[in-house]
Design a protein around this motif. Structure first.
Motif, PDB file in Angstrom:
ATOM      1  N   ALA A  72      15.122  -4.622  -8.309  1.00 28.23           N
ATOM      2  CA  ALA A  72      14.775  -3.374  -7.638  1.00 28.23           C
ATOM      3  C   ALA A  72      14.928  -3.545  -6.127  1.00 28.23           C
ATOM      4  N   VAL A  73      15.846  -2.799  -5.551  1.00 29.86           N
ATOM      5  CA  VAL A  73      16.106  -2.842  -4.107  1.00 29.86           C
ATOM      6  C   VAL A  73      15.393  -1.660  -3.454  1.00 29.86           C
ATOM      7  N   PRO A  74      14.596  -1.890  -2.403  1.00 27.32           N
ATOM      8  CA  PRO A  74      13.916  -0.769  -1.737  1.00 27.32           C
ATOM      9  C   PRO A  74      14.918   0.304  -1.311  1.00 27.32           C
ATOM     10  N   HIS A  75      14.662   1.536  -1.696  1.00 26.54           N
ATOM     11  CA  HIS A  75      15.638   2.595  -1.442  1.00 26.54           C
ATOM     12  C   HIS A  75      15.779   2.914   0.039  1.00 26.54           C
ATOM     13  N   TYR A  76      14.785   2.545   0.851  1.00 25.28           N
ATOM     14  CA  TYR A  76      14.858   2.856   2.278  1.00 25.28           C
ATOM     15  C   TYR A  76      15.639   1.805   3.062  1.00 25.28           C
ATOM     16  N   VAL A  77      16.058   0.729   2.390  1.00 23.72           N
ATOM     17  CA  VAL A  77      16.975  -0.243   2.995  1.00 23.72           C
ATOM     18  C   VAL A  77      18.071  -0.550   1.974  1.00 23.72           C
ATOM     19  N   ALA A  78      18.812   0.489   1.628  1.00 26.41           N
ATOM     20  CA  ALA A  78      19.786   0.375   0.537  1.00 26.41           C
ATOM     21  C   ALA A  78      21.095  -0.268   0.970  1.00 26.41           C
ATOM     22  N   ASP A  87       9.024   2.889  13.543  1.00 33.37           N
ATOM     23  CA  ASP A  87       8.859   4.249  13.027  1.00 33.37           C
ATOM     24  C   ASP A  87       7.531   4.317  12.278  1.00 33.37           C
ATOM     25  N   SER A  88       6.575   5.042  12.817  1.00 33.91           N
ATOM     26  CA  SER A  88       5.235   5.074  12.231  1.00 33.91           C
ATOM     27  C   SER A  88       5.239   5.661  10.824  1.00 33.91           C
ATOM     28  N   GLU A  89       6.107   6.624  10.565  1.00 33.88           N
ATOM     29  CA  GLU A  89       6.153   7.236   9.234  1.00 33.88           C
ATOM     30  C   GLU A  89       6.673   6.233   8.202  1.00 33.88           C
ATOM     31  N   VAL A  90       7.691   5.494   8.582  1.00 33.56           N
ATOM     32  CA  VAL A  90       8.221   4.473   7.673  1.00 33.56           C
ATOM     33  C   VAL A  90       7.176   3.388   7.437  1.00 33.56           C
ATOM     34  N   ALA A  91       6.501   2.965   8.501  1.00 31.45           N
ATOM     35  CA  ALA A  91       5.475   1.930   8.367  1.00 31.45           C
ATOM     36  C   ALA A  91       4.363   2.392   7.428  1.00 31.45           C
ATOM     37  N   GLU A  92       3.949   3.641   7.554  1.00 34.64           N
ATOM     38  CA  GLU A  92       2.904   4.170   6.686  1.00 34.64           C
ATOM     39  C   GLU A  92       3.392   4.253   5.241  1.00 34.64           C
ATOM     40  N   TYR A  93       4.646   4.630   5.061  1.00 40.36           N
ATOM     41  CA  TYR A  93       5.213   4.702   3.706  1.00 40.36           C
ATOM     42  C   TYR A  93       5.243   3.317   3.062  1.00 40.36           C
ATOM     43  N   VAL A  94       5.629   2.314   3.831  1.00 46.08           N
ATOM     44  CA  VAL A  94       5.673   0.947   3.296  1.00 46.08           C
ATOM     45  C   VAL A  94       4.269   0.498   2.905  1.00 46.08           C
ATOM     46  N   ARG A  95       3.261   0.805   3.726  1.00 52.07           N
ATOM     47  CA  ARG A  95       1.884   0.430   3.387  1.00 52.07           C
ATOM     48  C   ARG A  95       1.435   1.112   2.096  1.00 52.07           C
ATOM     49  N   THR A  96       1.851   2.353   1.907  1.00 50.94           N
ATOM     50  CA  THR A  96       1.507   3.059   0.665  1.00 50.94           C
ATOM     51  C   THR A  96       2.132   2.367  -0.542  1.00 50.94           C
ATOM     52  N   LEU A  97       3.390   1.985  -0.419  1.00 45.24           N
ATOM     53  CA  LEU A  97       4.053   1.268  -1.507  1.00 45.24           C
ATOM     54  C   LEU A  97       3.380  -0.072  -1.781  1.00 45.24           C
ATOM     55  N   GLU A  98       2.969  -0.753  -0.719  1.00 42.93           N
ATOM     56  CA  GLU A  98       2.285  -2.035  -0.892  1.00 42.93           C
ATOM     57  C   GLU A  98       0.976  -1.846  -1.649  1.00 42.93           C
ATOM     58  N   GLU A  99       0.213  -0.830  -1.294  1.00 43.19           N
ATOM     59  CA  GLU A  99      -1.062  -0.573  -1.980  1.00 43.19           C
ATOM     60  C   GLU A  99      -0.840  -0.250  -3.452  1.00 43.19           C
ATOM     61  N   GLN A 100       0.184   0.551  -3.735  1.00 41.49           N
ATOM     62  CA  GLN A 100       0.491   0.892  -5.125  1.00 41.49           C
ATOM     63  C   GLN A 100       0.912  -0.350  -5.911  1.00 41.49           C
ATOM     64  N   LYS A 101       1.721  -1.178  -5.297  1.00 42.78           N
ATOM     65  CA  LYS A 101       2.183  -2.396  -5.960  1.00 42.78           C
ATOM     66  C   LYS A 101       1.027  -3.349  -6.221  1.00 42.78           C
ATOM     67  N   ASP A 102       0.176  -3.553  -5.216  1.00 44.63           N
ATOM     68  CA  ASP A 102      -0.942  -4.481  -5.348  1.00 44.63           C
ATOM     69  C   ASP A 102      -1.954  -3.989  -6.382  1.00 44.63           C
ATOM     70  N   ALA A 103      -2.103  -2.667  -6.495  1.00 38.96           N
ATOM     71  CA  ALA A 103      -3.066  -2.110  -7.442  1.00 38.96           C
ATOM     72  C   ALA A 103      -2.625  -2.296  -8.882  1.00 38.96           C
ATOM     73  N   THR A 104      -1.322  -2.369  -9.105  1.00 37.35           N
ATOM     74  CA  THR A 104      -0.808  -2.496 -10.473  1.00 37.35           C
ATOM     75  C   THR A 104      -0.478  -3.934 -10.849  1.00 37.35           C
ATOM     76  N   GLU A 105      -0.564  -4.848  -9.892  1.00 40.36           N
ATOM     77  CA  GLU A 105      -0.237  -6.252 -10.156  1.00 40.36           C
ATOM     78  C   GLU A 105      -1.428  -6.927 -10.818  1.00 40.36           C
ATOM     79  N   LEU A 106      -1.249  -7.370 -12.059  1.00 38.94           N
ATOM     80  CA  LEU A 106      -2.331  -8.025 -12.777  1.00 38.94           C
ATOM     81  C   LEU A 106      -2.508  -9.459 -12.276  1.00 38.94           C
ATOM     82  N   PRO A 107      -3.748  -9.952 -12.196  1.00 38.21           N
ATOM     83  CA  PRO A 107      -3.969 -11.331 -11.735  1.00 38.21           C
ATOM     84  C   PRO A 107      -3.229 -12.363 -12.572  1.00 38.21           C
ATOM     85  N   GLU A 108      -3.204 -12.140 -13.900  1.00 35.08           N
ATOM     86  CA  GLU A 108      -2.527 -13.129 -14.744  1.00 35.08           C
ATOM     87  C   GLU A 108      -1.027 -13.131 -14.507  1.00 35.08           C
TER      88      GLU A 108
END
Length: 284
Positions: free
Chosen positions: A187-193, A239-260
């Motif tokens: 999966a390649v980040p779509h904002y740096v394609a 770019d503050s909007e891009v930075a905020e978008y990346v933080r949102t993606l990070e939070e979503q990813k971290d929330a779904t990442e299981l410890p195991e």
């Protein structure tokens, strides 16, 4: 045009393939094949006739110049090379460009070549654009013809349904020919394609190492991946909007990442580290 007379009898060969184009976001998948061709000093053994499968007004040939003189034209096509590893394992590398027409005939020709070379195991590599943060490990999903292989390899199962590229059609053709097939998608980040995407290439390459049970010299690829991530970080900070978008993606990813799952990833990376220190070491 197929030139197979220079190929010795292959020992339990495995084919690894990638195609430029729709299946190759950031050129991550074709980057793996290019790296392996160079690292293993692969020998060209075959190429398909481009007239049968390419529209040259869409996929144009490349002219090569030197000192103002035309030195040749490279036609878009699919090329096959072969390498024998120090372990004695034979690997066939397929570096293709997604054809513009006659996909079914194209796949029949490739499967016929695989059978002629007595290949029974096929690894197909692809890359797609996704809502994935560039700061986290690159997700790699997989699909396999053999039940249970995806979970054995600790891959996230591919769940995509919809339009497909030549990789999906070739996987279906391989399955119908009873070839054991695994497809790996980074999966390649779509904002740096824009290519290259060395971090995604490195993620796919490590999965290839796991599948083939080999250690591949990585060369400059880890440093290029770090430099790529650092460069994207700098762009995001501007770019503050891009930075905020990346933080949102990070939070979503971290929330779904299981410890195991994180623990499994650490264990696999440690195993790779030990294998690089001792190339003769097999899986634990």
């Amino acid at each position: 045009m197929v030139e197979l007379e220079s190929v010795p009898e292959l020992v339990d060969p495995v084919l690894v393939a990638a195609f430029e184009g729709w299946n190759d976001a950031g050129e991550a998948a074709s980057g793996v094949i290019a790296h392996l061709e160079s690292t293993w000093e692969a020998v060209p053994i075959a190429e398909l006739d481009p007239d049968d499968y390419y529209d040259f007004q869409v996929t144009r040939p490349i002219v090569e110049m030197a000192d103002g003189e035309t030195r040749g034209i490279t036609w878009p096509t699919t090329r096959v090379s072969w390498a024998r590893l120090p372990s004695g394992k034979d690997v066939v590398l397929l570096h293709g460009i997604e054809p513009n027409m006659r996909w079914r005939s194209f796949c029949r020709e490739l499967v016929g070549l695989m059978l002629e070379l007595e290949i029974r195991n096929v690894v197909l590599l692809g890359a797609l654009l996704a809502d994935a943060p560039h700061t986290r490990p690159v997700p790699v999903t997989g699909a396999a013809s053999e039940a249970g292989l995806v979970s054995t390899l600790h891959l996230e199962p591919a769940r995509y349904e919809g339009p497909t590229g030549i990789l999906g059609v070739l996987q279906d053709a391989c399955a119908k020919a009873d070839l054991d097939t695994v497809s790996l998608w980074a999966a390649v980040p779509h904002y740096v394609a824009q290519p290259p995407s060395p971090k995604a290439t490195l993620a796919l390459l490590r999965r290839v190492e796991d599948l083939l049970d080999v250690t591949v010299p990585l060369g400059e690829l880890p440093e290029e991946a770090r430099a790529w991530e650092h460069g994207v970080n700098e762009l995001a900070e501007e770019d503050s909007e891009v930075a905020e978008y990346v933080r949102t993606l990070e939070e979503q990813k971290d929330a779904t990442e299981l410890p195991e799952a994180s623990g499994d990833a650490i264990a696999r990376e440690f195993e790779r580290y030990l294998r690089r220190r001792d190339p003769g070491r097999g899986p634990a």
